[in-house]
Design a protein around this motif. Structure first.
Motif, PDB file in Angstrom:
ATOM      1  N   SER A  33       0.820  -1.210   0.000  1.00 62.70           N
ATOM      2  CA  SER A  33       0.000   0.000   0.000  1.00 62.70           C
ATOM      3  C   SER A  33       0.853   1.259   0.000  1.00 62.70           C
ATOM      4  O   SER A  33       0.448   2.293  -0.539  1.00 62.70           O
ATOM      5  N   GLY A  36       1.656   1.764  -3.616  1.00 57.45           N
ATOM      6  CA  GLY A  36       0.487   2.133  -4.401  1.00 57.45           C
ATOM      7  C   GLY A  36      -0.169   3.430  -4.001  1.00 57.45           C
ATOM      8  O   GLY A  36      -0.814   4.083  -4.840  1.00 57.45           O
ATOM      9  N   ARG A  37      -0.015   3.844  -2.734  1.00 54.34           N
ATOM     10  CA  ARG A  37      -0.673   5.076  -2.284  1.00 54.34           C
ATOM     11  C   ARG A  37       0.213   6.311  -2.407  1.00 54.34           C
ATOM     12  O   ARG A  37      -0.295   7.429  -2.467  1.00 54.34           O
ATOM     13  N   LEU A  92      -9.428  -4.330  -7.613  1.00 56.71           N
ATOM     14  CA  LEU A  92      -8.159  -3.596  -7.634  1.00 56.71           C
ATOM     15  C   LEU A  92      -7.301  -3.999  -8.829  1.00 56.71           C
ATOM     16  O   LEU A  92      -6.676  -3.148  -9.467  1.00 56.71           O
ATOM     17  N   ALA A  96      -6.345  -1.442 -11.799  1.00 55.73           N
ATOM     18  CA  ALA A  96      -4.935  -1.152 -12.047  1.00 55.73           C
ATOM     19  C   ALA A  96      -4.598  -1.291 -13.525  1.00 55.73           C
ATOM     20  O   ALA A  96      -3.887  -0.449 -14.105  1.00 55.73           O
ATOM     21  N   PRO A 131      -7.001   2.931  -9.035  1.00 58.52           N
ATOM     22  CA  PRO A 131      -7.339   1.965  -7.982  1.00 58.52           C
ATOM     23  C   PRO A 131      -7.645   2.635  -6.650  1.00 58.52           C
ATOM     24  O   PRO A 131      -6.868   3.464  -6.167  1.00 58.52           O
ATOM     25  N   LEU A 133      -7.203   2.296  -3.581  1.00 51.66           N
ATOM     26  CA  LEU A 133      -6.392   1.594  -2.594  1.00 51.66           C
ATOM     27  C   LEU A 133      -6.521   2.147  -1.169  1.00 51.66           C
ATOM     28  O   LEU A 133      -6.486   1.369  -0.211  1.00 51.66           O
ATOM     29  N   SER A 137      -7.198  -0.326   1.964  1.00 49.24           N
ATOM     30  CA  SER A 137      -6.141  -0.468   2.959  1.00 49.24           C
ATOM     31  C   SER A 137      -6.672  -0.196   4.357  1.00 49.24           C
ATOM     32  O   SER A 137      -6.399  -0.942   5.302  1.00 49.24           O
ATOM     33  N   ALA A 197      -1.009  -1.510  -6.254  1.00 48.84           N
ATOM     34  CA  ALA A 197      -2.384  -2.000  -6.161  1.00 48.84           C
ATOM     35  C   ALA A 197      -2.457  -3.503  -6.418  1.00 48.84           C
ATOM     36  O   ALA A 197      -3.158  -4.235  -5.706  1.00 48.84           O
ATOM     37  N   PHE A 200      -0.863  -5.360  -3.441  1.00 48.55           N
ATOM     38  CA  PHE A 200      -1.773  -5.349  -2.288  1.00 48.55           C
ATOM     39  C   PHE A 200      -2.905  -6.348  -2.494  1.00 48.55           C
ATOM     40  O   PHE A 200      -3.250  -7.117  -1.584  1.00 48.55           O
ATOM     41  N   ALA A 201      -3.502  -6.353  -3.676  1.00 48.90           N
ATOM     42  CA  ALA A 201      -4.647  -7.219  -3.951  1.00 48.90           C
ATOM     43  C   ALA A 201      -4.304  -8.697  -3.833  1.00 48.90           C
ATOM     44  O   ALA A 201      -5.164  -9.519  -3.497  1.00 48.90           O
ATOM     45  N   THR A 360     -15.087   0.791   3.581  1.00 53.83           N
ATOM     46  CA  THR A 360     -14.370   1.131   2.353  1.00 53.83           C
ATOM     47  C   THR A 360     -15.051   2.274   1.619  1.00 53.83           C
ATOM     48  O   THR A 360     -14.403   3.219   1.158  1.00 53.83           O
TER      49      THR A 360
END
Length: 426
Positions: A33, A36-37, A92, A96, A131, A133, A137, A197, A200-201, A360
């Motif tokens: 994350s 990706g973040r 995700l 992505a 995504p 994310l 997360s 992403a 993480f997925a 979420t």
């Protein structure tokens, strides 16, 4: 859920963060994350700087950047609502892949000197499939740590890290604009987001949560998110969204105004340096603030912090037409000291305002409000910089922030007495 009034947030020590981040199943998603973040806030400014270099217009660049952010805000809610029902793994990965293609199309259109409406449309599409994310997360912590102080600490980590990304990302984008190809920042941001992403997925914790949710493990289907607004129908969630909107609006003006000031002073790269310093101050001050937060009640904390933030940003206008970097730096660092406390408050208030099974989607609304605010701030600041100079942009952002802080104060009761409130350890 229990009722609560005048809820207070707990303080968190550094050892609490270490326990949370090393919990079983946490390291993999945490690392993915981060990758990706980090580009989340980088995307908007990287797009703005890329388009500005190609077109020579801050106003046109602000519109394209706003398109990305508005699309991102919409996509975060829609993706979040779907993840609450079906899990995060497949959405995700699909998002992505689509995001990578959309960014490539946008970059090609910029290079081909396509008309502005085409660029804005492609930017909106890229934002829609970015995504979601952050919400995924944050929601995962409900599986990784038990309720109580540790989970509050986990949410605090999410808020602090996201704040770092919202400030550090634009700083990296400002540095990368000096690369031989001005689209380098956008390309790097998109690549990191896709890798993070997907990674993480595919972690075991996320796949397990997705499998459980897809087989009916989540009660989120049905009346918990009614109508088009979903969880935003909760009055408390609307208050949190306003707070996040105001935060993003003020940040957006700074992200455009600071590079404009440093460019006028003869050093475009200095904008990245100042934004990096802002990030460092924000994190340090945020950790210290977390040890003894004030005001402790979240329903009072959000309007106070936004108002202080807005006043400090307005003070950045004292840099004046001569572009005094010393005045700018002092005011900017003071403003940076109250960034992390705001983002942490937004994240913790979600637990007060929204049902747990809509986590979420609820956090998606927080991201949506912040990105729309940043988009509006960047767009307005781009026009104001061209018409009246950077000091006027700082002043406009500060005034808007103060106005929304007053609105938050008037709505503070929606978080103090909301039936969805949950107890927070003190």
């Amino acid at each position: 859920m229990c009722h609560a009034s005048g809820v207070s947030a707990s303080s968190a020590s550094l050892s609490d963060y270490r326990v949370v981040l090393t919990s079983p199943g946490a390291p993999g998603p945490v690392l993915a994350s981060v990758v990706g973040r980090l580009p989340i806030a980088m995307i908007g400014l990287a797009t703005l700087l890329f388009v500005q270099r190609a077109t020579g217009s801050f106003a046109a660049a602000g519109l394209v950047s706003a398109g990305v952010l508005v699309g991102e805000g919409t996509g975060a809610v829609l993706q979040g609502r779907f993840m609450d029902r079906r899990g995060a793994t497949r959405p995700l990965i699909l998002a992505a892949m689509l995001f990578g293609l959309a960014v490539a199309a946008l970059a090609a259109a910029v290079e081909a000197d396509q008309p502005l409406p085409v660029l804005v449309a492609l930017a909106v599409v890229a934002g829609l499939v970015q995504p979601a994310l952050p919400g995924a997360s944050r929601a995962l912590w409900a599986d990784l740590v038990p309720p109580g102080p540790l989970r509050s600490t986990a949410y605090g980590y999410e808020a602090i890290s996201l704040e770092v990304f919202f400030i550090l990302g634009p700083a990296i984008a400002a540095f990368l604009v000096a690369a031989p190809w001005p689209g380098t920042g956008l390309a790097v941001a998109a690549a990191a987001m896709v890798v993070g992403a997907v990674g993480f997925a595919l972690t075991p914790a996320v796949r397990a949560r997705s499998a459980r949710t897809a087989h009916g493990g989540s009660p989120a289907v049905g009346p918990t998110s009614p109508g088009l607004l979903g969880v935003l129908a909760e009055p408390g969630m609307r208050t949190v969204a306003i707070a996040s909107l105001g935060f993003g609006l003020v940040v957006g003006t700074v992200e455009v105004g600071v590079p404009a000031v440093t460019a006028a002073a003869g050093s475009a790269a200095m904008g990245g340096v100042l934004l990096s310093a802002w990030s460092v101050m924000s994190v340090l001050a945020g950790v210290l603030y977390g040890l003894r937060p004030w005001p402790r009640p979240l329903h009072l904390r959000m309007p106070v912090l936004l108002g202080v933030f807005a006043v400090f940003v307005a003070a950045m206008a004292l840099t004046g037409p001569s572009g005094s970097l010393a005045v700018l730096v002092v005011a900017m660092l003071l403003a940076g000291a109250v960034i992390t406390p705001q983002v942490t408050a937004h994240s913790m208030a979600v637990d007060i305002a929204a049902p747990a099974e809509t986590a979420t989607e609820a956090f998606g609304w927080v991201i949506t409000a912040a990105t729309i605010g940043i988009a509006a701030g960047q767009s307005v600041a781009g026009v104001v910089v061209e018409e009246a100079g950077p000091p006027a942009a700082f002043l406009a952002g500060g005034v808007a922030g103060v106005v929304l802080a007053v609105v938050l104060w008037l709505r503070r009761g929606t978080l103090a007495t909301t039936p969805a409130a949950v107890p927070v350890a003190s």
